[in-house]
Design a protein around this motif. Structure first.
Motif, PDB file in Angstrom:
ATOM      1  N   VAL A 154       0.807  -1.148   0.097  1.00 29.24           N
ATOM      2  CA  VAL A 154       0.050  -0.098  -0.051  1.00 29.24           C
ATOM      3  C   VAL A 154       0.922   1.406   0.117  1.00 29.24           C
ATOM      4  CG1 VAL A 154      -1.777   1.414   1.296  1.00 29.24           C
ATOM      5  CG2 VAL A 154      -1.913  -1.357   1.392  1.00 29.24           C
ATOM      6  N   ILE A 155       0.651   2.084  -1.071  1.00 31.15           N
ATOM      7  CA  ILE A 155       1.434   3.337  -0.930  1.00 31.15           C
ATOM      8  C   ILE A 155       0.617   4.688  -1.101  1.00 31.15           C
ATOM      9  CG2 ILE A 155       3.260   2.160  -2.305  1.00 31.15           C
ATOM     10  CD1 ILE A 155       2.217   3.912  -4.594  1.00 31.15           C
ATOM     11  N   ASP A 156       1.302   5.658  -0.522  1.00 34.45           N
ATOM     12  CA  ASP A 156       0.806   6.976  -0.591  1.00 34.45           C
ATOM     13  C   ASP A 156       1.272   7.676  -1.964  1.00 34.45           C
ATOM     14  OD1 ASP A 156      -0.342   9.404  -0.292  1.00 34.45           O
ATOM     15  OD2 ASP A 156       0.432   9.752   1.920  1.00 34.45           O
ATOM     16  N   ASN A 157       0.425   7.963  -2.899  1.00 33.89           N
ATOM     17  CA  ASN A 157       0.833   8.751  -4.021  1.00 33.89           C
ATOM     18  C   ASN A 157       1.147  10.153  -3.763  1.00 33.89           C
ATOM     19  OD1 ASN A 157       1.170   7.154  -6.270  1.00 33.89           O
ATOM     20  ND2 ASN A 157      -1.017   6.793  -6.424  1.00 33.89           N
ATOM     21  N   SER A 259      15.875   3.415  -1.704  1.00 34.74           N
ATOM     22  CA  SER A 259      15.148   4.107  -0.610  1.00 34.74           C
ATOM     23  C   SER A 259      14.122   3.000  -0.079  1.00 34.74           C
ATOM     24  CB  SER A 259      14.354   5.269  -1.449  1.00 34.74           C
ATOM     25  OG  SER A 259      15.062   6.222  -1.775  1.00 34.74           O
ATOM     26  N   GLY A 260      14.633   1.748  -0.481  1.00 33.91           N
ATOM     27  CA  GLY A 260      13.656   0.781   0.130  1.00 33.91           C
ATOM     28  C   GLY A 260      12.671   0.418  -0.700  1.00 33.91           C
ATOM     29  N   ASP A 261      11.796  -0.600  -0.498  1.00 35.88           N
ATOM     30  CA  ASP A 261      10.870  -1.229  -1.309  1.00 35.88           C
ATOM     31  C   ASP A 261       9.472  -1.261  -0.691  1.00 35.88           C
ATOM     32  OD1 ASP A 261      11.151  -3.451   0.630  1.00 35.88           O
ATOM     33  OD2 ASP A 261      11.537  -4.835  -1.011  1.00 35.88           O
ATOM     34  N   ARG A 262       9.270  -0.505   0.304  1.00 38.79           N
ATOM     35  CA  ARG A 262       7.871  -0.401   0.885  1.00 38.79           C
ATOM     36  C   ARG A 262       7.264   0.724   0.497  1.00 38.79           C
ATOM     37  NH1 ARG A 262       7.846  -3.591   5.799  1.00 38.79           N
ATOM     38  NH2 ARG A 262       5.814  -2.750   5.950  1.00 38.79           N
ATOM     39  N   GLY A 263       7.561   1.433  -0.533  1.00 34.88           N
ATOM     40  CA  GLY A 263       7.059   2.573  -1.380  1.00 34.88           C
ATOM     41  C   GLY A 263       8.141   3.785  -1.685  1.00 34.88           C
ATOM     42  N   VAL A 266       8.666   4.125  -5.316  1.00 37.52           N
ATOM     43  CA  VAL A 266       7.871   5.138  -6.101  1.00 37.52           C
ATOM     44  C   VAL A 266       8.209   6.684  -6.043  1.00 37.52           C
ATOM     45  CG1 VAL A 266       5.431   5.867  -6.388  1.00 37.52           C
ATOM     46  CG2 VAL A 266       5.780   3.465  -5.592  1.00 37.52           C
ATOM     47  N   ARG A 267       8.667   6.996  -4.856  1.00 32.26           N
ATOM     48  CA  ARG A 267       9.316   8.207  -4.607  1.00 32.26           C
ATOM     49  C   ARG A 267      10.409   8.607  -5.166  1.00 32.26           C
ATOM     50  NH1 ARG A 267       9.552   7.736   0.490  1.00 32.26           N
ATOM     51  NH2 ARG A 267      11.761   7.400   0.482  1.00 32.26           N
ATOM     52  N   GLU A 268      11.315   7.789  -5.107  1.00 36.50           N
ATOM     53  CA  GLU A 268      12.501   7.694  -5.840  1.00 36.50           C
ATOM     54  C   GLU A 268      12.398   7.775  -7.208  1.00 36.50           C
ATOM     55  OE1 GLU A 268      16.894   5.518  -6.165  1.00 36.50           O
ATOM     56  OE2 GLU A 268      15.741   5.361  -4.253  1.00 36.50           O
ATOM     57  N   PHE A 269      11.621   7.038  -8.019  1.00 40.14           N
ATOM     58  CA  PHE A 269      11.190   6.983  -9.407  1.00 40.14           C
ATOM     59  C   PHE A 269      10.966   8.488  -9.936  1.00 40.14           C
ATOM     60  CE2 PHE A 269       9.042   6.782 -12.979  1.00 40.14           C
ATOM     61  CZ  PHE A 269       9.701   5.843 -13.955  1.00 40.14           C
ATOM     62  N   LYS A 270       9.749   9.090  -8.944  1.00 39.67           N
ATOM     63  CA  LYS A 270       9.460  10.279  -9.350  1.00 39.67           C
ATOM     64  C   LYS A 270      10.444  11.496  -9.305  1.00 39.67           C
ATOM     65  CE  LYS A 270       4.637   9.185  -7.797  1.00 39.67           C
ATOM     66  NZ  LYS A 270       3.447   9.854  -6.984  1.00 39.67           N
ATOM     67  N   GLU A 271      11.376  11.450  -8.237  1.00 44.86           N
ATOM     68  CA  GLU A 271      12.319  12.293  -8.002  1.00 44.86           C
ATOM     69  C   GLU A 271      13.299  12.221  -9.274  1.00 44.86           C
ATOM     70  OE1 GLU A 271      13.870  10.767  -4.515  1.00 44.86           O
ATOM     71  OE2 GLU A 271      12.485  12.049  -3.253  1.00 44.86           O
ATOM     72  N   THR A 353      -0.042  10.350 -15.626  1.00 44.14           N
ATOM     73  CA  THR A 353      -0.497  11.401 -14.585  1.00 44.14           C
ATOM     74  C   THR A 353       0.206  11.297 -13.199  1.00 44.14           C
ATOM     75  OG1 THR A 353      -2.130   9.675 -13.727  1.00 44.14           O
ATOM     76  CG2 THR A 353      -2.673  11.061 -15.789  1.00 44.14           C
ATOM     77  N   GLU A 354       0.653  10.051 -12.762  1.00 44.09           N
ATOM     78  CA  GLU A 354       1.059   9.862 -11.439  1.00 44.09           C
ATOM     79  C   GLU A 354       2.433   9.990 -11.382  1.00 44.09           C
ATOM     80  OE1 GLU A 354      -0.008  10.099  -8.448  1.00 44.09           O
ATOM     81  OE2 GLU A 354      -2.216  10.229  -8.804  1.00 44.09           O
ATOM     82  N   MET A 355       3.289   9.299 -12.455  1.00 35.75           N
ATOM     83  CA  MET A 355       4.489   9.379 -12.549  1.00 35.75           C
ATOM     84  C   MET A 355       5.357  10.400 -13.532  1.00 35.75           C
ATOM     85  SD  MET A 355       4.772   6.875 -10.419  1.00 35.75           S
ATOM     86  CE  MET A 355       6.002   5.846 -10.093  1.00 35.75           C
TER      87      MET A 355
END
Length: 727
Positions: A154-157, A259-263, A266-271, A353-355
């Motif tokens: 479960v992630i926070d977008n 940055s770990g695999d618990r979400g 996702v943040r690192e990809f966006k960065e 849209t998100e990434m």
């Protein structure tokens, strides 16, 4: 045989008693709300769906039956579930392989809409839905697979995109750089050790500075959708490097995360995307929507196969126990099914849209267009993409073939699509190798492949020109090996293409012979110059600009090691090649005559003064006369001149004024000996200026004023310019 319940009682797998509310059927996947998380999953043929929760140690803490079902979507909102929660599904239903149904609640399943995935597959765990010991795929296996299956997260977008502004470089003005996220930075000493080989490593200042100095406008990333290592590779001590073995179409690959695999991935990809955009560089993803990692009927059960096998996979007509295989991987996604098509579209929209990605290259895209068996330009896949406003402005690039009958579809995709032009690749290789009878085809390829794209409304930039890519020889190996050398793949050198249109110059592999090495350097420059001077969109395979070698291995899909990683210790020769490539790219981008938006008309155009008749393009023999039909059809001719008239671009600038550029004369000589060219008069001024010479290894861009005749050395290229004043 039917299995409608798991063999263990629900109570034995539950340690907590979360509160379940009805929730909503949309969006699919796990969506965080202020008081919990909504879970929704599609399964048309299921009889019961259980949501399983896990702690950080991988222990199952709860198993909750989703009671609500809306239009085949099972859903529920679980209170107090927050980002970082690990989960999976167990889905009950008929075990009837002969009917295409393979439900097995003993097997934990990854959510097809998981936005992040944690952990790897353990091939020693009971991840196969059938009795592996007997090899009977019709006999159900009742062992619990949870310990060997990755978990959905479960992630926070939420993410602060700030003033992120995609560069939106027109495709006609693009130079694409195909690169592997890990391989690019994993050995770069300028990147902090923790970040090497990660999204953050690709976004590091030194990486971005390299891209900017090289001059590329977009990176095309090899697959970053979460994938797994194939079992047969793990058994050999190898791993899946390229990533064409997808487990999650919404989740960025966790092994590329620092940055770990618990979400964190996702943040690192966006960065990473945000940093590349800030540098003016677009991000294109290589996506694999044609097949999944679950293989054929003898493959593992990790997600779709257990969620609703009959929905997600194309099965053999009249024999649904077996899969159609247009991909060579054992299965083919059933894009004809509305739910599967929806999943693909939801995935594409999510990454836009998100990434914030800027485009997609579709692996084996001909598979996606197969309505029944034949590839169709009117398929529902194309129709759905074309009407979607979210995808209207992104780059759509097809690999226009698959391994099925009639799967080679270069030039056959509809408008709005660009294509990897495999015909361009093969022709340019053959021409510079010196093969007979290539002149006519060479002319078509260097001018934008109008024979493939002009007559259906597309433009020159529908052709993605490439000479090498991740699949096949690197450019260095293309001029160093006659044969493939794939022994490191542990497949007896049977894998990979046997016909590579390569030439080793007389010695297989590295050599100390200075004549051979000089010729190889010149041939590499010929390929790079041809690529950057061709109409269409050039794609440069990452590392070709520094002569990266894979020691003759043309199928490095399983080589996650120094064989494929960038070597940042550059000698003078490799630095010289890098600088040559950078100057080539900058030269191309500064001249619209080299990346036209319209095809050449090959017709005479009268100038404004009404007196002089000029052509937008003209072909010349070495004797100065224009090429006739007898030359085009002659197998012996390997030398030709091409005039590109910079006064005939037929486009205007933002102020409405005609765009005028230099005119160029491209002189190519693929024969062994030097050839003297008699030059046509320049269109502007009194002399031609030589601006590129691939024979001059030390100073290829030295400007030289040339007279009425010039000698083009054996196996070399010259570019002459008349330097038209800009309007």
């Amino acid at each position: 045989m039917r299995v409608l319940e798991a063999p263990q009682k629900e109570e034995s797998r539950s340690h907590l008693n979360p509160t379940l509310l009805p929730g909503r059927p949309y969006p699919l996947g796990a969506a965080v709300h202020k008081n919990g998380t909504n879970f929704a999953i599609f399964s048309q043929d299921a009889t019961r769906v259980e949501l399983c929760l896990f702690n950080s140690d991988g222990e199952q803490t709860a198993c909750i039956a989703l009671r609500e079902r809306t239009a085949y979507v099972w859903h529920g909102l679980v209170l107090d579930i927050k980002p970082g929660q690990l989960y999976g599904y167990r889905i009950h239903g008929p075990w009837e392989p002969d009917q295409g149904h393979r439900f097995n609640p003993n097997k934990l399943l990854v959510d097809p809409y998981a936005k992040a995935i944690s952990g790897d597959v353990d091939w020693k765990a009971p991840i196969f839905p059938y009795d592996l010991a007997s090899g009977d795929d019709g006999k159900i296996d009742e062992q619990d697979s949870a310990a060997g299956v990755p978990k959905s997260v479960v992630i926070d977008n939420k993410f602060d995109w700030g003033d992120d502004c995609p560069p939106e470089t027109p495709l006609a003005d693009s130079v694409i750089y195909e690169v592997h996220v890990k391989g690019f930075s994993v050995r770069n000493p300028m990147v902090p050790e923790k970040l090497r080989g990660t999204y953050a490593g690709l976004a590091h200042e030194s990486s971005i500075n390299y891209f900017k100095k090289l001059g590329i406008t977009a990176v095309e990333l090899l697959p970053v959708h979460h994938f797994i290592d194939e079992g047969h590779l793990v058994d050999k001590g190898l791993s899946d490097y390229w990533g064409y073995n997808t487990l999650g179409y919404f989740a960025p690959m966790s092994r590329y995360s620092s940055s770990g695999d618990r979400g964190g991935q996702v943040r690192e990809f966006k960065e990473m995307v945000k940093a590349l955009h800030a540098a003016g560089i677009e991000v294109i993803l290589d996506v694999v929507y044609n097949h999944t990692c679950e293989g054929n009927h003898m493959g593992p059960m990790l997600s779709w196969k257990g969620v609703c096998n009959a929905t997600y996979y194309r099965t053999v007509e009249g024999d649904p126990r077996h899969y159609m295989d247009y991909t060579g991987t054992g299965n083919t996604l059933n894009v004809r099914n509305p739910q599967v098509l929806k999943m693909l579209m939801d995935s594409l929209r999510y990454w836009v849209t998100e990434m914030h990605v800027d485009g997609f290259r579709f692996d084996l895209a001909a598979t996606l267009a197969r309505e029944l068996h034949d590839v169709s330009r009117l398929s529902s896949f194309f129709d759905t993409i074309h009407q979607d406003p979210t995808l209207a402005d992104v780059k759509l690039i097809a690999e226009p073939w698959d391994v099925g009958d009639g799967g080679y579809q270069v030039g056959q995709f509809p408008v709005l699509w660009a294509e990897w032009n495999g015909i361009y690749r093969d022709t340019i290789r053959r021409f510079w190798k010196g093969d007979a009878g290539q002149l006519s085809d060479f002319a078509n390829r260097i001018t934008g492949s109008s024979d493939l794209y002009q007559f259906d409304g597309r433009k020159p930039y529908a052709s993605i020109n490439f000479i090498t890519a991740h699949d096949g020889f690197t450019l260095c190996d293309l001029v160093s090996y006659n044969e493939k050398h794939n022994e490191a793949n542990h497949d007896d050198n049977k894998d990979g293409a046997n016909d590579n249109e390569s030439w080793n110059m007389g010695t297989e592999g590295p050599t100390d012979d200075p004549k051979i090495n000089t010729l190889r350097e010149r041939q590499i420059r010929n390929f790079l110059a041809t690529l950057m001077l061709s109409q269409g969109v050039p794609m440069l395979a990452g590392g070709d600009e520094v002569a990266r070698s894979q020691r003759g291995n043309n199928n490095c899909y399983c080589q996650d090691n120094e064989l494929t990683w960038f070597d940042w210790a550059l000698d003078d020769s490799r630095k010289r090649l890098r600088d040559f490539t950078s100057q080539l790219i900058q030269f191309r981008l500064s001249h619209p005559n080299l990346h036209r938006r319209k095809f050449f008309q090959d017709r005479q155009i009268r100038r404004k003064d009404g007196n002089t008749v000029i052509q937008d393009i003209a072909w010349y023999n070495p004797d100065g006369n224009q090429v006739g039909d007898e030359v085009w059809n002659a197998g012996w001719n390997r030398s030709i001149g091409l005039l590109l008239n910079g006064q005939t671009l037929q486009v205007t600038n933002e102020e409405g004024k005609p765009v005028i550029d230099d005119s160029f004369l491209i002189l190519v000589n693929a024969s062994h000996e030097g050839v003297e060219f008699t030059l046509p008069p320049p269109l502007v001024g009194s002399n031609w200026n030589q601006v590129i010479d691939t024979e001059n290894i030390d100073e290829p861009f030295a400007k030289v004023v040339v007279d009425a005749k010039v000698i083009v050395g054996g196996r070399s290229l010259k570019l002459l310019s008349d330097e038209t004043p800009q309007s």
